[in-house]
Design an enzyme around this catalytic site. Sequence first.
Site, mmCIF file in Angstrom:
data_model
loop_
_atom_site.group_PDB
_atom_site.id
_atom_site.type_symbol
_atom_site.label_atom_id
_atom_site.label_comp_id
_atom_site.label_asym_id
_atom_site.label_seq_id
_atom_site.Cartn_x
_atom_site.Cartn_y
_atom_site.Cartn_z
ATOM 1 N N ASP A 199 1.022 -1.332 0.127
ATOM 2 C CA ASP A 199 -0.006 0.070 0.060
ATOM 3 C C ASP A 199 0.944 1.318 0.080
ATOM 4 O O ASP A 199 0.415 2.216 -0.535
ATOM 5 C CB ASP A 199 -0.782 0.047 1.044
ATOM 6 C CG ASP A 199 -1.573 -1.509 1.423
ATOM 7 O OD1 ASP A 199 -2.441 -1.751 0.486
ATOM 8 O OD2 ASP A 199 -1.391 -2.010 2.459
ATOM 9 N N HIS A 227 -4.420 -3.381 6.544
ATOM 10 C CA HIS A 227 -4.493 -3.923 5.263
ATOM 11 C C HIS A 227 -5.680 -4.156 4.687
ATOM 12 O O HIS A 227 -6.116 -5.374 4.415
ATOM 13 C CB HIS A 227 -3.383 -4.656 5.069
ATOM 14 C CG HIS A 227 -3.149 -5.256 3.400
ATOM 15 N ND1 HIS A 227 -3.005 -4.154 2.686
ATOM 16 C CD2 HIS A 227 -3.647 -6.325 2.963
ATOM 17 C CE1 HIS A 227 -2.598 -4.821 1.356
ATOM 18 N NE2 HIS A 227 -3.370 -6.244 1.557
#
Length: 373
Positions: A199, A227
């Site tokens: 990410d 996440h």
Amino acid sequence: MEVVGGEVDYTFVIQKSLVLLLCVVLSWKMIVYMCNLLKIEKEPIRVLVTGAAGNIGYAIAPMIARGMMLGQDQPMILHLLDIEPASKSLEAVKMELQDSAFPLLHGVFATTNIDEACKGVNIAIMIGGFARKEGMERRDVMSKNAVIFKAQASALERYASDDCKVLVVANPANTNALILKEFAPSIPEENITCLTRLDHNRAQARLAEKLSVPVSSVKNVIVWGNHSSTQYPDSNHATVSTKTGDQPVNELLVADQKWLKNEFITEVQQRGAEILRARRQSSALSAASAACDHIHDWFLGTPKGNWVSMGVCSDGSYGIPPGLVYSFPVICEKGSWKIVQGLNIDEFSREKMDDSARELAEEKALAYSCLNV
């Protein structure tokens, strides 16, 4: 110094200087040669990859073997683990690694036995897990992964090296890491982490694209939290390297504040789903690369002045409940990480960070109920 007729003989001086320089060069070459003769090769590091026959495992294994994760002077032995139905594919991965003749790869061990796979490992990359299928309830997925990671934690607890570093990739990554921490108490909690570097890399790349600069010019973006779709990609502290020095991203995109607080965040959060729709398979290549980045910086250190995002056990920093595995900005040095402190958190960021913390608390309660903890 040679003097002829009251004058300095410069030819003689130059000749002596050249001879002296030659002696210095030869002496240096001799020292280097002797050091090379005495050089002792580093001991191989044992690296466990679970789910090694899957797409991410297939992508990451050659990256590790080529030295992308641990450096170009660190040999390794790969321990590859997968489930019994994937045993033939697992053996094929082993054969391909052997056939590639990677100089740093000192051995490949493939097995479907978790206990054998964990023996003596120094680094464990936990990719294997139960993927959510269409129509499945969240509790069902959590229950299956809780059982898987409880068993893997027990094996690591019994057989891994005392200093084993663990990276959980399989989703739900943060909560799977939390389960590992619960059932492998002898592994220091700071040695159990989860992957949010993917990410982080996505956010960094998206900002670079928006600013039309190389991705290496952007640093210190942050991914806070889980996440999942509640993760918060934060550009408030990110900078861009320019000829006049580092400049804050938010100043360079002052006219794009709406984009930064909306599309930018959503695009990073949904990038994996976008790739899945386009490719009809998950983002294996970028996940493998991010896992290498995570271990590389943890093992070898982050560049001075840079931080990266890692899912780590919260110590209460920034008001995040202690004990949750939460993504923070960290700096790494000598095999250890440290949460970056003292960053200003505005009201918008506070709300996003707390939303993700609440989701992680709910996941923790659900996982513990599945395990009767």
